[in-house]
Design a protein around this motif. Structure first.
Motif, PDB file in Angstrom:
ATOM      1  N   LYS A 101      -1.616  -5.737  -1.767  1.00  0.00           N
ATOM      2  CA  LYS A 101      -2.132  -5.692  -3.118  1.00  0.00           C
ATOM      3  C   LYS A 101      -2.039  -4.075  -3.554  1.00  0.00           C
ATOM      4  O   LYS A 101      -2.197  -3.826  -4.704  1.00  0.00           O
ATOM      5  N   MET A 102      -2.254  -3.134  -2.535  1.00  0.00           N
ATOM      6  CA  MET A 102      -2.614  -1.925  -2.754  1.00  0.00           C
ATOM      7  C   MET A 102      -1.151  -1.255  -3.439  1.00  0.00           C
ATOM      8  O   MET A 102       0.084  -1.331  -2.871  1.00  0.00           O
ATOM      9  N   ASP A 103      -1.146  -1.046  -4.794  1.00  0.00           N
ATOM     10  CA  ASP A 103       0.084  -0.679  -5.647  1.00  0.00           C
ATOM     11  C   ASP A 103       0.298   0.714  -5.713  1.00  0.00           C
ATOM     12  O   ASP A 103       1.635   1.145  -6.206  1.00  0.00           O
ATOM     13  N   GLY A 104      -0.397   1.586  -5.153  1.00  0.00           N
ATOM     14  CA  GLY A 104      -0.172   3.089  -5.346  1.00  0.00           C
ATOM     15  C   GLY A 104      -0.194   3.691  -6.473  1.00  0.00           C
ATOM     16  O   GLY A 104      -0.114   4.803  -6.800  1.00  0.00           O
ATOM     17  N   GLN A 105      -0.438   2.833  -7.448  1.00  0.00           N
ATOM     18  CA  GLN A 105      -0.918   3.493  -8.784  1.00  0.00           C
ATOM     19  C   GLN A 105      -2.493   3.621  -9.212  1.00  0.00           C
ATOM     20  O   GLN A 105      -2.703   4.434  -9.943  1.00  0.00           O
ATOM     21  N   THR A 106      -3.099   2.753  -8.363  1.00  0.00           N
ATOM     22  CA  THR A 106      -4.519   3.040  -8.501  1.00  0.00           C
ATOM     23  C   THR A 106      -5.183   3.401  -7.167  1.00  0.00           C
ATOM     24  O   THR A 106      -4.506   3.345  -6.134  1.00  0.00           O
ATOM     25  N   ARG A 107      -6.266   3.782  -7.096  1.00  0.00           N
ATOM     26  CA  ARG A 107      -7.385   3.914  -5.904  1.00  0.00           C
ATOM     27  C   ARG A 107      -7.924   2.906  -5.414  1.00  0.00           C
ATOM     28  O   ARG A 107      -8.495   2.035  -5.945  1.00  0.00           O
ATOM     29  N   TRP A 108      -7.580   2.695  -4.017  1.00  0.00           N
ATOM     30  CA  TRP A 108      -8.296   1.405  -3.236  1.00  0.00           C
ATOM     31  C   TRP A 108      -8.905   1.915  -2.021  1.00  0.00           C
ATOM     32  O   TRP A 108      -8.740   3.056  -1.628  1.00  0.00           O
ATOM     33  N   ALA A 109      -9.865   1.049  -1.758  1.00  0.00           N
ATOM     34  CA  ALA A 109     -10.630   1.096  -0.200  1.00  0.00           C
ATOM     35  C   ALA A 109     -10.504  -0.085   0.274  1.00  0.00           C
ATOM     36  O   ALA A 109     -10.607  -1.049  -0.168  1.00  0.00           O
ATOM     37  N   LEU A 110     -10.046   0.077   1.587  1.00  0.00           N
ATOM     38  CA  LEU A 110      -9.806  -1.230   2.551  1.00  0.00           C
ATOM     39  C   LEU A 110     -10.930  -1.025   3.607  1.00  0.00           C
ATOM     40  O   LEU A 110     -10.859  -0.004   4.419  1.00  0.00           O
ATOM     41  N   TYR A 111     -11.795  -2.216   3.631  1.00  0.00           N
ATOM     42  CA  TYR A 111     -12.811  -2.140   4.785  1.00  0.00           C
ATOM     43  C   TYR A 111     -12.805  -3.367   5.715  1.00  0.00           C
ATOM     44  O   TYR A 111     -12.598  -4.397   5.108  1.00  0.00           O
ATOM     45  N   THR A 112     -12.940  -3.100   6.932  1.00  0.00           N
ATOM     46  CA  THR A 112     -12.698  -4.005   8.088  1.00  0.00           C
ATOM     47  C   THR A 112     -14.088  -4.130   8.715  1.00  0.00           C
ATOM     48  O   THR A 112     -14.896  -3.044   8.722  1.00  0.00           O
ATOM     49  N   ARG A 113     -14.383  -5.074   9.588  1.00  0.00           N
ATOM     50  CA  ARG A 113     -15.504  -5.129  10.155  1.00  0.00           C
ATOM     51  C   ARG A 113     -15.135  -5.207  11.640  1.00  0.00           C
ATOM     52  O   ARG A 113     -14.210  -5.563  12.081  1.00  0.00           O
TER      53      ARG A 113
END
Length: 113
Positions: A101-113
């Motif tokens: 889903k991370m498009d490189g156009q907006t800022r994302w954060a991915l969290y795992t447990r």
């Protein structure tokens, strides 16, 4: 497979709904959080848009208290923070699928447990 929560923090409005929903679900006392909204700004920057551009960023940060609503997700439900996100900028699922889903156009954060 690794479960994760993906946040497009470009669109987070800072409403705190994720915090409230999480605290209620986990029964956390005052001062403890499973997800905590952090704020950066407001501050001006030059950037590509010129010197009059302002940035004010909200980023929900998952803490060690978060269990990604294990009791809910085992039943096929979304974590409470994701379900109650008013901006619909949070997603839950397999980490390798969420990365797509991370498009490189907006800022994302991915969290795992």
């Amino acid at each position: 497979m690794t479960k994760a929560i993906l946040i497009n923090y470009e669109y987070c409005t800072g409403c705190h709904s994720c915090e409230v929903a999480c605290k209620k679900e986990l029964g956390l006392p005052a001062g403890e959080f499973g997800i905590k909204l952090t704020e950066t700004g407001p501050y001006a920057y030059g950037g590509k848009a010129g010197p009059d551009r302002w940035e004010w960023t909200w980023l929900p940060v998952i803490t060690k208290a978060c269990d990604m609503c294990e009791s809910r997700t085992e039943k096929g439900k979304m974590p409470m923070c994701v379900q109650h996100c008013q901006a619909w900028c949070m997603y839950y699922g397999e980490a390798d699928e969420l990365v797509k889903k991370m498009d490189g156009q907006t800022r994302w954060a991915l969290y795992t447990r």
